[in-house]
Write an enzyme that holds these catalytic residues in place. Structure first.
Site, mmCIF file in Angstrom:
data_model
loop_
_atom_site.group_PDB
_atom_site.id
_atom_site.type_symbol
_atom_site.label_atom_id
_atom_site.label_comp_id
_atom_site.label_asym_id
_atom_site.label_seq_id
_atom_site.Cartn_x
_atom_site.Cartn_y
_atom_site.Cartn_z
ATOM 1 N N CYS A 346 0.836 -1.199 0.000
ATOM 2 C CA CYS A 346 0.000 0.000 0.000
ATOM 3 C C CYS A 346 0.875 1.254 0.000
ATOM 4 O O CYS A 346 1.736 1.404 -0.854
ATOM 5 C CB CYS A 346 -0.964 -0.041 1.186
ATOM 6 S SG CYS A 346 -2.266 1.217 1.126
ATOM 7 N N VAL A 347 0.677 2.180 0.945
ATOM 8 C CA VAL A 347 1.491 3.396 0.999
ATOM 9 C C VAL A 347 2.960 3.044 1.195
ATOM 10 O O VAL A 347 3.846 3.768 0.720
ATOM 11 C CB VAL A 347 0.998 4.317 2.135
ATOM 12 C CG1 VAL A 347 1.828 5.589 2.189
ATOM 13 C CG2 VAL A 347 -0.463 4.663 1.956
#
Length: 632
Positions: A346-347
């Site tokens: 993800c991030v």
């Protein structure tokens, strides 16, 4: 099912006539014209000639008439170049269908021969209205059916709006939030199931519901699980290991080998800094970190700090330089290897890609391979989260926290919960407060409630340069750590996993990463044979895999359970849908596919060491460390 009395029938007949009149008034206008996109007040909740109850049942629609009913369309006109309108022909079609369905609903409930008519809207097919209590009284069933008809009509109006896609998405999202909140199941006076439970428990469920509400008010969030049943390090995040390095931004965990032989080239996992890393280490049977260790991979993981006011001025560059790059260098030093394998989720994947780009620009080739799990590099399509981002909202964040401050974890958690408000908000309102039930123990929901803060400068930079302006996708447009960012410099073997039902990282957007990485700037500029060469190189160095399910379940799909499926295609096409058309579905988890892909990159087998860290990096404390235990 009880039959409604003549008095009740007269009241509903009056409502029906009021709706007919409101539609006739709203339909006035010349054919082909557009009508301003406003919600007819009589459609929102038609009046019932002052009647406030039916058979002694408080009327759900009369109660909701008192709720604020803003013109949701008009609120978004400032985002559009012109007025937001609905073509009159579409409006007329929606009105006609609404009246047809309302007429049928009326006749199937109150008309002559009602029992012989098939009902169009069956509340029992919606889990909110599936309990027998909704069908035991005709008015409750009618309330639910009318609500479903209303919800359908309002969503059709939202779809008919003529506006820019971003504005239209915001309108749709706002209406969905209002519709979800307006459900008769969410209110004690219109929820027969909750009322029945009060009677059965002699009021105990009502008292317990009030206690649950007061508890959640004190803690500042809705309880989704019994949090008292979990403790980080005791029954979640239990894979053995030790913290071997720490600075103000992260702790570096090295996990204890479980095999006699391990690969000499280690793996560094970079999880998202939103929420805690132990989504990858919930329980032994679904832990990705434990799976890596069991495959003989020397595994390290970044455990991000939960920022306090002391870190309120930390920026994106700090997360790159003092976070990811520092972790890569430390793992390289501890392992004694020239390069290491990396994984970003993800991030964490966005941070990792930025860090590798910076390192490559510095001619520091420290990465052997990279894996991106449900990661956005191209933010052209950001899914449902796009409704929260526009110039005004980003400017507000920049002005309030761009130079210092914290983005509270509870605000981030609320934003994510709103994307599935029926499941993550109203479901618990009904169960916890109306029915007085205690939420069961569930590790995934415990993790979901364990939110983290973010430093304001870092968060503001991230919003503007990714979700709002998509600057990272343009080579050299932005600098990080004083270096122009170009994902084309990431020229190492790459594994990209997307999840087919992901509403946070749409899989088409994750696929777009294949067009950004492993492209030399020289090949982009010169064209010709270099483009062909780069394309062939890209095909051989990038593996894209599509998993089933959503953002979390698509990633946390343990190999041992052999559930769900994933798709592969040995030919990396330019178009995502073309790739899927030629892909092969495999039953089970993508973990085994990734393990086979990673195996050639973990180096030669060496004897596993019983000691963690190295001479210069002694163990500081046992895993999972203290950073992950800090609550927002």
């Amino acid at each position: 099912m009880q039959n409604p009395s003549k008095e009740s029938t007269d009241i509903w007949q009056g409502m029906f006539q009021a709706v007919l009149q409101s539609w006739q008034q709203a339909s006035q206008g010349a054919p082909g014209q557009s009508s301003p996109a406003a919600m007819p007040s009589s459609l929102v909740w038609p009046t019932l000639n002052g009647a406030g109850s039916l058979h002694g049942i408080p009327n759900w629609m009369t109660l909701l008439e008192k709720m604020p009913q803003p013109d949701l369309f008009k609120q978004f006109e400032h985002l559009s170049d012109g007025p937001i309108k609905i073509p009159l022909e579409k409006l007329n079609a929606i009105q006609a269908e609404y009246l047809q369905n309302l007429t049928h609903l009326w006749q199937s409930t109150f008309g002559q021969g009602a029992a012989s008519l098939q009902k169009t809207f069956l509340p029992g097919q919606d889990r909110r209205f599936s309990a027998p209590a909704w069908n035991d009284n005709g008015m409750y069933e009618f309330n639910a059916s009318l609500y479903l008809l209303y919800a359908k009509t309002m969503l059709e109006l939202a779809e008919a709006v003529e506006a820019e896609p971003k504005v239209k998405n915001k309108i749709r999202f706002a209406i969905e939030q209002w519709i979800d909140a307006a459900s008769p199941s969410n209110y004690l006076v219109s929820n027969p199931e909750a009322q029945q439970k009060i009677i059965e428990t002699q009021g105990e469920s009502l008292m317990q519901g009030m206690e649950n509400l007061l508890h959640d008010v004190r803690q500042g969030r809705i309880s989704q699980t019994d949090e008292s049943q979990f403790e980080v390090g005791r029954n979640v995040a239990t894979t053995p290991g030790a913290v071997v390095f720490e600075n103000e931004l992260f702790q570096l965990i090295q996990y204890t080998p479980t095999t006699e032989q391990v690969g000499s080239c280690p793996l560094l996992i970079v999880p998202p800094c939103i929420n805690k890393f132990y989504i990858l280490d919930l329980q032994p049977e679904n832990s990705l970190t434990r799976f890596c260790v069991e495959q003989g991979v020397t595994t390290f993981l970044v455990s991000w700090v939960n920022p306090s006011e002391q870190l309120a001025k930390i920026g994106w560059d700090d997360y790159i330089e003092e976070g990811v790059i520092e972790a890569i260098r430390t793992v390289k030093t501890i392992s004694g290897q020239p390069r290491i394998n990396t994984l970003g989720f993800c991030v964490g994947g966005t941070l990792l890609a930025t860090a590798i780009s910076v390192l490559e620009a510095r001619q520091q080739h420290l990465v052997e391979s990279v894996t991106f799990l449900t990661t956005l590099l191209d933010f052209t399509d950001t899914g449902l989260l796009d409704v929260y981002v526009d110039e005004a909202s980003v400017q507000m964040r920049e002005q309030t926290m761009g130079k210092g401050g914290l983005m509270p974890g509870r605000e981030l958690a609320a934003a994510f919960a709103s994307l599935r408000s029926n499941d993550l908000v109203w479901n618990y309102v009904v169960k916890n407060y109306l029915k007085g039930e205690s939420p069961p123990a569930f590790d995934l929901l415990y993790w979901n409630s364990d939110s983290t803060n973010l430093p304001g400068p870092m968060y503001s930079w991230y919003l503007r340069n990714t979700y709002l302006e998509n600057n990272l996708v343009v080579p050299g447009k932005v600098k990080c750590c004083g270096t122009p960012v170009d994902f084309g410099r990431i020229n190492v073997p790459t594994y990209i996993l997307a999840a087919r039902e992901d509403h946070i990282v749409p899989w088409h957007s994750a696929f777009a990463s294949t067009r950004l990485i492993a492209r030399h700037p020289a090949a982009q500029d010169s064209g010709g044979d270099h483009d062909v060469e780069t394309s062939a190189q890209m095909q051989s160095s990038i593996r894209f895999v599509l998993g089933a399910s959503g953002h979390i379940a698509g990633v946390v799909n343990p190999a041992s359970k052999n559930k769900r499926s994933y798709w592969t295609n040995e030919t990396l096409t330019a178009d995502a849908d073309d790739w899927l058309a030629g892909a092969t579905e495999h039953k089970g988890s993508w973990w085994n596919d990734w393990s086979s892909w990673l195996r050639p990159h973990v180096g030669e087998s060496v004897a596993a060491s019983s000691k963690l860290g190295s001479r210069g990096f002694k163990p500081i404390e046992p895993a999972p460390g203290r950073y992950v235990k800090a609550r927002a």
